[in-house]
Motif scaffolding. Structure first.
Motif, short mmCIF file in Angstrom:
data_model
loop_
_atom_site.label_atom_id
_atom_site.label_comp_id
_atom_site.label_asym_id
_atom_site.label_seq_id
_atom_site.Cartn_x
_atom_site.Cartn_y
_atom_site.Cartn_z
N TRP A 114 4.54 -12.34 -6.78
CA TRP A 114 3.75 -13.14 -5.84
C TRP A 114 4.67 -14.16 -5.17
N ASP A 115 4.12 -15.03 -4.34
CA ASP A 115 4.86 -16.01 -3.55
C ASP A 115 5.78 -15.30 -2.55
N TYR A 116 5.25 -15.08 -1.35
CA TYR A 116 5.95 -14.31 -0.33
C TYR A 116 6.48 -15.19 0.80
N ASP A 117 6.70 -16.48 0.52
CA ASP A 117 7.09 -17.42 1.57
C ASP A 117 8.41 -17.06 2.24
N TRP A 118 9.35 -16.47 1.49
CA TRP A 118 10.67 -16.20 2.04
C TRP A 118 10.87 -14.70 2.31
N PHE A 119 9.77 -13.96 2.35
CA PHE A 119 9.84 -12.52 2.61
C PHE A 119 10.45 -12.25 3.98
N ARG A 120 11.23 -11.17 4.05
CA ARG A 120 11.79 -10.76 5.32
C ARG A 120 12.31 -9.33 5.20
N ILE A 121 12.54 -8.68 6.35
CA ILE A 121 13.24 -7.41 6.39
C ILE A 121 14.71 -7.74 6.62
N SER A 122 15.55 -7.40 5.64
CA SER A 122 16.95 -7.80 5.73
C SER A 122 17.78 -6.95 4.77
N TYR A 123 18.97 -7.42 4.43
CA TYR A 123 19.85 -6.71 3.52
C TYR A 123 19.44 -7.01 2.07
N THR A 144 18.67 -2.16 6.18
CA THR A 144 17.77 -3.26 5.88
C THR A 144 16.53 -2.73 5.19
N MET A 145 15.87 -3.61 4.46
CA MET A 145 14.69 -3.25 3.70
C MET A 145 13.88 -4.51 3.41
N PRO A 146 12.68 -4.39 2.87
CA PRO A 146 11.92 -5.59 2.51
C PRO A 146 12.59 -6.33 1.35
N VAL A 147 12.80 -7.63 1.51
CA VAL A 147 13.35 -8.46 0.44
C VAL A 147 12.53 -9.74 0.34
N PHE A 148 12.49 -10.32 -0.85
CA PHE A 148 11.66 -11.50 -1.09
C PHE A 148 12.48 -12.78 -1.29
N VAL A 149 13.79 -12.65 -1.44
CA VAL A 149 14.77 -13.74 -1.49
C VAL A 149 14.56 -14.66 -2.70
N ASP A 150 13.39 -15.28 -2.82
CA ASP A 150 13.14 -16.27 -3.88
C ASP A 150 12.60 -15.56 -5.13
N TRP A 151 13.51 -15.30 -6.08
CA TRP A 151 13.13 -14.62 -7.31
C TRP A 151 13.25 -15.56 -8.51
N ASN A 152 12.83 -16.80 -8.38
CA ASN A 152 12.82 -17.64 -9.57
C ASN A 152 11.77 -17.10 -10.54
N ILE A 153 11.91 -17.41 -11.83
CA ILE A 153 11.10 -16.73 -12.84
C ILE A 153 9.63 -17.11 -12.77
N GLY A 154 9.27 -18.08 -11.96
CA GLY A 154 7.87 -18.41 -11.78
C GLY A 154 7.18 -17.56 -10.74
N ASN A 155 7.92 -16.61 -10.11
CA ASN A 155 7.37 -15.82 -9.01
C ASN A 155 7.05 -14.37 -9.38
N ASN A 179 0.80 -1.23 0.00
CA ASN A 179 0.00 0.00 0.00
C ASN A 179 0.83 1.27 0.00
N ASN A 180 2.13 1.15 0.27
CA ASN A 180 2.98 2.34 0.34
C ASN A 180 3.96 2.48 -0.81
N LEU A 181 4.14 1.43 -1.61
CA LEU A 181 5.00 1.55 -2.78
C LEU A 181 4.39 2.55 -3.76
N CYS A 236 11.55 0.05 -2.40
CA CYS A 236 11.32 -0.65 -1.13
C CYS A 236 12.08 0.01 0.01
N SER A 237 13.30 0.47 -0.28
CA SER A 237 14.09 1.14 0.74
C SER A 237 13.41 2.42 1.21
N ARG A 238 12.83 3.15 0.27
CA ARG A 238 12.21 4.44 0.61
C ARG A 238 11.05 4.28 1.60
N VAL A 239 10.34 3.17 1.53
CA VAL A 239 9.18 3.01 2.41
C VAL A 239 9.50 2.23 3.67
#
Length: 346
Positions: free
Chosen positions: A229-238, A205-216, A74-76, A143-146
């Motif tokens: 989509w697919d936010y299973d590995w989402f985290r606030i990190s580097y 640190t900022m929001p990262v999704f880690v798993d960026w395979n091309i199906g996501n 909602n903030n991007l 993502c860093s800005r928000v």
């Protein structure tokens, strides 16, 4: 063992959320290599929502993650304002449903369906790699800005590694990892020491999704990021936590159905092209580059070793964990950060 009726749990969750509209059908649209459960829910009035069901980790972290993702969505700002799926909200809060019985403790969240455009080709050409590198840099910057307006996250790289160390002290952990307990402890201690030395307190640190395979994710005709989509590995990190998967997307071998998590793509010249274009938009620091192998080490420890049996079907989890000891961990010592630093003139 009793079979679990996941659609019934989804129906109960929707009834709790909005009893005014009944569920007509629940269709499993989960990825076939994963144990995660995603469903397309069709309501009697024809409306559709997406339901995600999870049962590993802690409910509190599941709720926390989805509140952060919802706030991020909602903030991007433009052009990324519609990239992420919006969770359904009740009483001003992301709605989650918790199902507990003698067999299962599972949690459900609902999303609005997200629109998609083009999937990346299985193998990118150099022009596509350049466009993608610049586009991901713009997304990371957005993502860093928000980050400052997002809810706080209790989950950190350290807490995940400490959790794995605690597991290794239990009978269950020692049985599951058998002859590798000492090696896993060593890898955890290496990660903790190197994180402290390289980035602790100095890298944002900022929001990262880690798993960026091309199906996501999907892109426009110009390779602009359209949806994720697919936010299973989402985290606030580097932000460098995302780069291993972008090295795989850029790799010369391209996307493959049967996969391994070798470190080699991060040393390919094609990934240097990605990083050079990224660096022009959102410059990296030397400390971040030197943290690349530690981000990879964390990925293997946390997502392959600790959670592998939740993220992958048994055959994949067994294969990947075996390769972790034989290939992945030994390869970290051969990683050459100087090649990347030279490519980026750092």
């Amino acid at each position: 063992m009793r079979l679990i009726n996941y659609p019934a749990i989804i129906e109960k969750a929707w009834l709790d959320f909005d009893p005014s509209s009944s569920v007509q059908s629940v269709e499993d649209i989960s990825a076939k290599v994963s144990t995660n459960h995603v469903f397309r829910v069709t309501l009697e009035n024809g409306d559709r929502v997406i339901a995600k069901l999870s049962y590993f980790g802690k409910y509190e972290q599941f709720l926390e993650d989805h509140r952060i993702i919802h706030a991020l969505a909602n903030n991007l700002l433009y052009p990324f304002e519609n990239v992420l799926a919006k969770s359904l909200v009740r009483d001003g809060q992301v709605y989650t449903y918790r199902h507990r019985d003698e067999l299962l403790d599972a949690w459900v969240v609902f999303y609005n369906p997200i629109r998609t455009q083009n999937k990346l080709p299985r193998r990118l050409d150099e022009h596509q790699i350049r466009l993608l590198g610049a586009q991901i840099a713009r997304f990371h910057k957005a993502c860093s800005r928000v980050s400052t307006v997002l809810p706080k996250s209790s989950k950190t790289l350290r807490s995940d590694i400490w959790d794995l160390l605690d597991i290794l002290d239990t009978e269950t952990g020692q049985f599951e990892h058998r002859m590798h307990v000492d090696e896993l402890r060593r890898q955890c201690e290496l990660f903790l020491a190197n994180r402290q030395k390289l980035v602790a307190g100095t890298v944002e640190t900022m929001p990262v999704f880690v798993d960026w395979n091309i199906g996501n994710f999907s892109v426009t005709d110009n390779l602009e990021l359209f949806s994720r989509w697919d936010y299973d590995w989402f985290r606030i990190s580097y932000r460098v936590m995302d780069f291993y998967f972008f090295s795989r997307v850029s790799s010369d071998v391209g996307d493959r159905t049967i996969f391994s998590y070798i470190i080699d793509p991060m040393m390919e010249d094609r990934f240097m092209i990605f990083l050079q274009e990224y660096h022009k938009v959102y410059p990296l620091t030397e400390a971040e580059v030197r943290f690349f192998p530690e981000a990879y080490r964390f990925f293997i420890l946390n997502y392959v070793i600790k959670y592998g049996r939740y993220f992958f079907h048994r055959t994949y989890a067994t294969k990947l964990q075996r390769e972790a000891y034989e290939l992945y961990f030994p390869s970290i010592e051969r990683f050459n950060a100087d090649k990347i630093l030279q490519a980026l003139n750092l």
